[in-house]
Motif scaffolding. Structure first.
Motif, PDB file in Angstrom:
ATOM      1  N   TYR A  31       0.725  -1.193  -0.136  1.00  0.00           N
ATOM      2  CA  TYR A  31       0.029   0.185  -0.125  1.00  0.00           C
ATOM      3  C   TYR A  31       0.798   1.123  -0.024  1.00  0.00           C
ATOM      4  O   TYR A  31       2.038   1.322   0.840  1.00  0.00           O
ATOM      5  CB  TYR A  31      -0.830   0.137   1.255  1.00  0.00           C
ATOM      6  CG  TYR A  31      -2.140  -0.761   1.130  1.00  0.00           C
ATOM      7  CD1 TYR A  31      -2.085  -2.226   0.809  1.00  0.00           C
ATOM      8  CD2 TYR A  31      -3.472  -0.054   1.119  1.00  0.00           C
ATOM      9  CE1 TYR A  31      -3.493  -2.700   0.799  1.00  0.00           C
ATOM     10  CE2 TYR A  31      -4.557  -0.749   0.952  1.00  0.00           C
ATOM     11  CZ  TYR A  31      -4.396  -2.062   0.747  1.00  0.00           C
ATOM     12  OH  TYR A  31      -5.745  -2.809   0.541  1.00  0.00           O
ATOM     13  N   TRP A  52       5.112   1.750  -1.030  1.00  0.00           N
ATOM     14  CA  TRP A  52       5.195   0.570  -0.276  1.00  0.00           C
ATOM     15  C   TRP A  52       6.392   0.255   0.351  1.00  0.00           C
ATOM     16  O   TRP A  52       6.521  -0.250   1.296  1.00  0.00           O
ATOM     17  CB  TRP A  52       4.507  -0.579  -1.038  1.00  0.00           C
ATOM     18  CG  TRP A  52       5.500  -1.074  -2.128  1.00  0.00           C
ATOM     19  CD1 TRP A  52       5.444  -0.403  -3.540  1.00  0.00           C
ATOM     20  CD2 TRP A  52       6.364  -1.888  -2.156  1.00  0.00           C
ATOM     21  NE1 TRP A  52       6.336  -1.169  -4.247  1.00  0.00           N
ATOM     22  CE2 TRP A  52       7.153  -1.986  -3.536  1.00  0.00           C
ATOM     23  CE3 TRP A  52       6.726  -2.939  -1.068  1.00  0.00           C
ATOM     24  CZ2 TRP A  52       7.977  -2.976  -3.670  1.00  0.00           C
ATOM     25  CZ3 TRP A  52       7.716  -3.758  -1.323  1.00  0.00           C
ATOM     26  CH2 TRP A  52       8.279  -3.806  -2.747  1.00  0.00           C
ATOM     27  N   ASN A  99      -3.688   0.420  -2.664  1.00  0.00           N
ATOM     28  CA  ASN A  99      -2.696  -0.417  -3.572  1.00  0.00           C
ATOM     29  C   ASN A  99      -2.783  -0.324  -5.045  1.00  0.00           C
ATOM     30  O   ASN A  99      -2.267  -0.909  -5.845  1.00  0.00           O
ATOM     31  CB  ASN A  99      -2.717  -1.977  -2.868  1.00  0.00           C
ATOM     32  CG  ASN A  99      -4.329  -2.396  -3.256  1.00  0.00           C
ATOM     33  OD1 ASN A  99      -4.987  -1.708  -3.623  1.00  0.00           O
ATOM     34  ND2 ASN A  99      -4.297  -3.804  -2.993  1.00  0.00           N
TER      35      ASN A  99
END
Length: 125
Positions: A31, A52, A99
């Protein structure tokens, strides 16, 4: 993924706070997570973001050099370190995760599907 923001409070101008955004429910590793802030009657404002793997971070001009976003994927937590706080930093701070967000859209609240509940930061002069 569910997000929970914490760490807000009352601080004097020039002081520091560290906000935390903790994820639960599923893996957090893929994410992008961003911080936004909002004061009553105004639109939610982008503050900073981290991808991420922590290789890409970006902060809004209004906080650049004072605020830093970091993350610990092992702890499922993203942090917003806020230094040299000013009264104009007073707001409710939200973390948001996605995401699927692309880099060009990371500053838009509409790009995020998961939001924390917000934590109030008050900076006194």
């Amino acid at each position: 993924v569910q997000l929970q923001a914490s760490g807000g409070g009352l601080v004097q101008a020039g002081g520091s706070l560290r906000l935390s955004c903790t994820a639960s429910g599923r893996t957090f590793r893929g994410y992008t997570v961003s911080w936004f802030r909002q004061i009553p009657g105004k639109e939610r404002e982008f503050v900073g973001t981290i991808n991420w793997n922590s290789r890409r971070t970006y902060a809004a001009d209004s906080v650049k050099g004072r605020f830093t976003v970091s993350r610990d994927n092992d702890q499922n937590t993203v942090y917003l370190q806020m230094n040299s706080l000013k009264p104009e930093d007073t707001a409710v701070y939200y973390c948001a995760g996605s995401n699927t967000v692309i880099a060009s859209a990371r500053m838009s609240p509409a790009s995020y599907s998961s939001w924390g509940q917000g934590t109030l930061v008050t900076v006194s002069s």
